[in-house]
Design a protein around this motif. Sequence first.
Motif, short mmCIF file in Angstrom:
data_model
loop_
_atom_site.label_atom_id
_atom_site.label_comp_id
_atom_site.label_asym_id
_atom_site.label_seq_id
_atom_site.Cartn_x
_atom_site.Cartn_y
_atom_site.Cartn_z
N GLN A 60 0.73 -1.30 0.05
CA GLN A 60 0.02 0.05 -0.02
C GLN A 60 0.89 1.12 -0.02
O GLN A 60 0.54 2.06 -0.68
N ALA A 61 2.09 1.26 0.59
CA ALA A 61 2.87 2.35 0.65
C ALA A 61 3.45 2.58 -0.80
O ALA A 61 3.49 4.10 -1.15
N GLU A 62 3.71 1.66 -1.38
CA GLU A 62 4.01 1.91 -2.94
C GLU A 62 3.22 2.30 -3.93
O GLU A 62 3.37 3.20 -4.47
N THR A 63 2.05 1.95 -3.42
CA THR A 63 0.72 2.30 -4.40
C THR A 63 0.47 3.98 -4.07
O THR A 63 0.45 4.78 -4.98
N ASN A 64 0.52 4.13 -2.61
CA ASN A 64 0.22 5.62 -2.45
C ASN A 64 1.43 6.34 -2.99
O ASN A 64 1.26 7.63 -3.37
N ALA A 65 2.62 5.96 -2.79
CA ALA A 65 3.70 6.80 -3.40
C ALA A 65 3.51 7.25 -4.70
O ALA A 65 3.72 8.18 -5.40
N SER A 66 3.24 6.16 -5.55
CA SER A 66 2.92 6.13 -6.86
C SER A 66 1.78 6.97 -7.24
O SER A 66 1.84 8.02 -8.34
N LEU A 67 0.71 6.99 -6.56
CA LEU A 67 -0.56 7.87 -6.83
C LEU A 67 -0.16 9.32 -6.52
O LEU A 67 -0.52 10.24 -7.14
N GLN A 68 0.65 9.68 -5.60
CA GLN A 68 1.19 11.08 -5.13
C GLN A 68 1.91 11.60 -6.28
O GLN A 68 1.96 12.66 -6.48
N ALA A 69 2.92 10.64 -6.86
CA ALA A 69 3.64 11.12 -7.88
C ALA A 69 2.79 11.63 -9.26
O ALA A 69 3.05 12.47 -9.85
N MET A 70 1.62 10.82 -9.13
CA MET A 70 0.89 11.11 -10.52
C MET A 70 0.11 12.48 -10.16
O MET A 70 -0.09 13.30 -11.00
N ALA A 71 -0.25 12.66 -9.02
CA ALA A 71 -0.90 14.07 -8.52
C ALA A 71 -0.02 15.02 -8.66
O ALA A 71 -0.73 16.06 -9.04
N GLN A 72 1.14 15.00 -8.41
CA GLN A 72 1.97 15.89 -8.70
C GLN A 72 2.10 16.37 -10.02
O GLN A 72 2.53 17.69 -10.52
N ARG A 73 1.96 15.54 -11.22
CA ARG A 73 1.97 15.75 -12.52
C ARG A 73 0.57 16.37 -13.12
O ARG A 73 0.55 16.75 -14.29
N LEU A 74 -0.35 16.56 -12.28
CA LEU A 74 -1.61 17.07 -12.73
C LEU A 74 -1.73 18.71 -12.60
O LEU A 74 -0.87 19.23 -12.02
N ALA A 75 -2.35 19.35 -13.30
CA ALA A 75 -2.68 20.43 -13.51
C ALA A 75 -3.33 21.25 -12.31
O ALA A 75 -3.54 22.80 -12.35
N LEU A 76 -3.99 20.63 -11.43
CA LEU A 76 -4.93 21.11 -10.66
C LEU A 76 -4.38 20.65 -9.06
O LEU A 76 -3.65 19.80 -9.04
N PRO A 77 -4.50 21.30 -8.03
CA PRO A 77 -4.34 20.68 -6.88
C PRO A 77 -4.85 19.33 -6.53
O PRO A 77 -6.32 19.27 -6.73
N THR A 78 -4.31 18.23 -6.23
CA THR A 78 -5.04 17.10 -6.13
C THR A 78 -4.58 16.44 -4.78
O THR A 78 -3.54 16.20 -4.20
N GLU A 79 -5.73 15.64 -4.22
CA GLU A 79 -5.58 14.85 -3.09
C GLU A 79 -5.93 13.42 -3.64
O GLU A 79 -6.56 12.97 -4.35
N VAL A 80 -5.20 12.61 -2.94
CA VAL A 80 -5.14 11.03 -3.04
C VAL A 80 -6.10 10.49 -1.93
O VAL A 80 -5.42 10.72 -0.72
N THR A 81 -6.86 9.47 -2.26
CA THR A 81 -7.60 8.70 -1.09
C THR A 81 -7.71 7.40 -1.70
O THR A 81 -7.77 7.19 -2.93
N THR A 82 -7.31 6.39 -0.72
CA THR A 82 -7.35 5.08 -1.12
C THR A 82 -8.62 4.42 -0.07
O THR A 82 -8.66 4.84 1.01
N SER A 83 -9.08 3.28 -0.56
CA SER A 83 -10.16 2.58 -0.04
C SER A 83 -9.91 1.04 -0.33
O SER A 83 -9.67 0.66 -1.15
N ALA A 84 -10.30 0.34 0.84
CA ALA A 84 -10.56 -1.24 0.68
C ALA A 84 -11.96 -1.69 0.68
O ALA A 84 -12.09 -2.94 0.59
N ASP A 85 -12.87 -0.78 0.62
CA ASP A 85 -14.11 -0.88 0.64
C ASP A 85 -14.48 -1.30 -0.63
O ASP A 85 -14.01 -1.47 -1.82
N THR A 86 -15.99 -1.87 -0.90
CA THR A 86 -16.47 -2.18 -2.34
C THR A 86 -16.36 -0.69 -2.96
O THR A 86 -16.31 0.44 -2.47
N LEU A 87 -16.62 -0.73 -4.39
CA LEU A 87 -16.71 0.41 -5.06
C LEU A 87 -17.93 1.18 -4.54
O LEU A 87 -17.84 2.48 -4.53
N ARG A 88 -19.18 0.60 -4.42
CA ARG A 88 -20.23 1.44 -4.09
C ARG A 88 -19.97 2.05 -2.38
O ARG A 88 -20.04 3.46 -2.62
#
Length: 287
Positions: A60-88
């Motif tokens: 999960q730490a590696e995943t979060n790090a990769s998502l944060q890196a993606m967020a830094q490449r976007l043109a707007l302020p971006t927050e990352v959140t993860t969940s282990a729940d179902t999609l709904r």
Amino acid sequence: MNQAILMLTNLSAAAERAAQMAAVLGLPLQLRLVLLHLYHDPLLDPELVVITTAGAYRTQAETNASLQAMAQRLALPTEVTTSADTLREAVQAALQHYHPLLLGMGLSQEHDLLDRLLHNQMLPVLRATGYPLLLVPERGPVPQVPRRVALAVDAESFSPNRASQALAPLLASWQAAYTVVHVAAPKEQEAFAGQRALTNVRQSKLLPAATRLELYQEREVRPAAGVLQALEDTQADLLLLVARPRSFMGRFFHHSVTMEVLRHCRIPVLLLPAHAPAVPGWMPAMS
């Protein structure tokens, strides 16, 4: 705090392209992005395999790090959140927390995955939430602020729901040229149906009253084929589709105009939920 766009994401290039498109759309109003990643092992939760990645076994730490890196490449302020729940459950929790303007996700080119994700997973969420949904094709043009937007409607009146109405400032912020696309139904006998479609769009108040609207009409073609031809002829870079209640009835969705357009559309599509008109015996021409 600025309003948000909530994007379902993973670590794929397609998901990053979808997030880039959302960032571009929100740039004129300086919205913010929220990237929602579902952290699942597909062997334990096979119904969610289509929104996980080949790197499902990362920590999960590696995943979060990769998502944060993606967020830094976007043109707007971006927050990352993860969940282990179902999609709904994950989407409902995110909606309650962020109160976004719309939801969004990337679309795979593989039809089986498209069917499965939309029909079995996203449609129940859309029925429950009524939020507009941005769908970004895996392979499409470079994300940019829309300059030519097509709005596909039939000749029936429509009333955007509250969430769709809330998008009006965003639609106006792009300062795009808008074309109303009307494809006459096979048995449509009404005179000036295209003009009625224009009137219905104005009465919906999705766009400012002063917005200039062009009209594109097609006859003697299937509705989806007519819409796709209109996109090519007008060189539209975004398609708005009014999603009537029938569009969200699961067993009809596979055969609907909406689904057929999504299968072949090469530009982003924004689904705008609408209320059904209170007319006895009403049946939509497009769904």
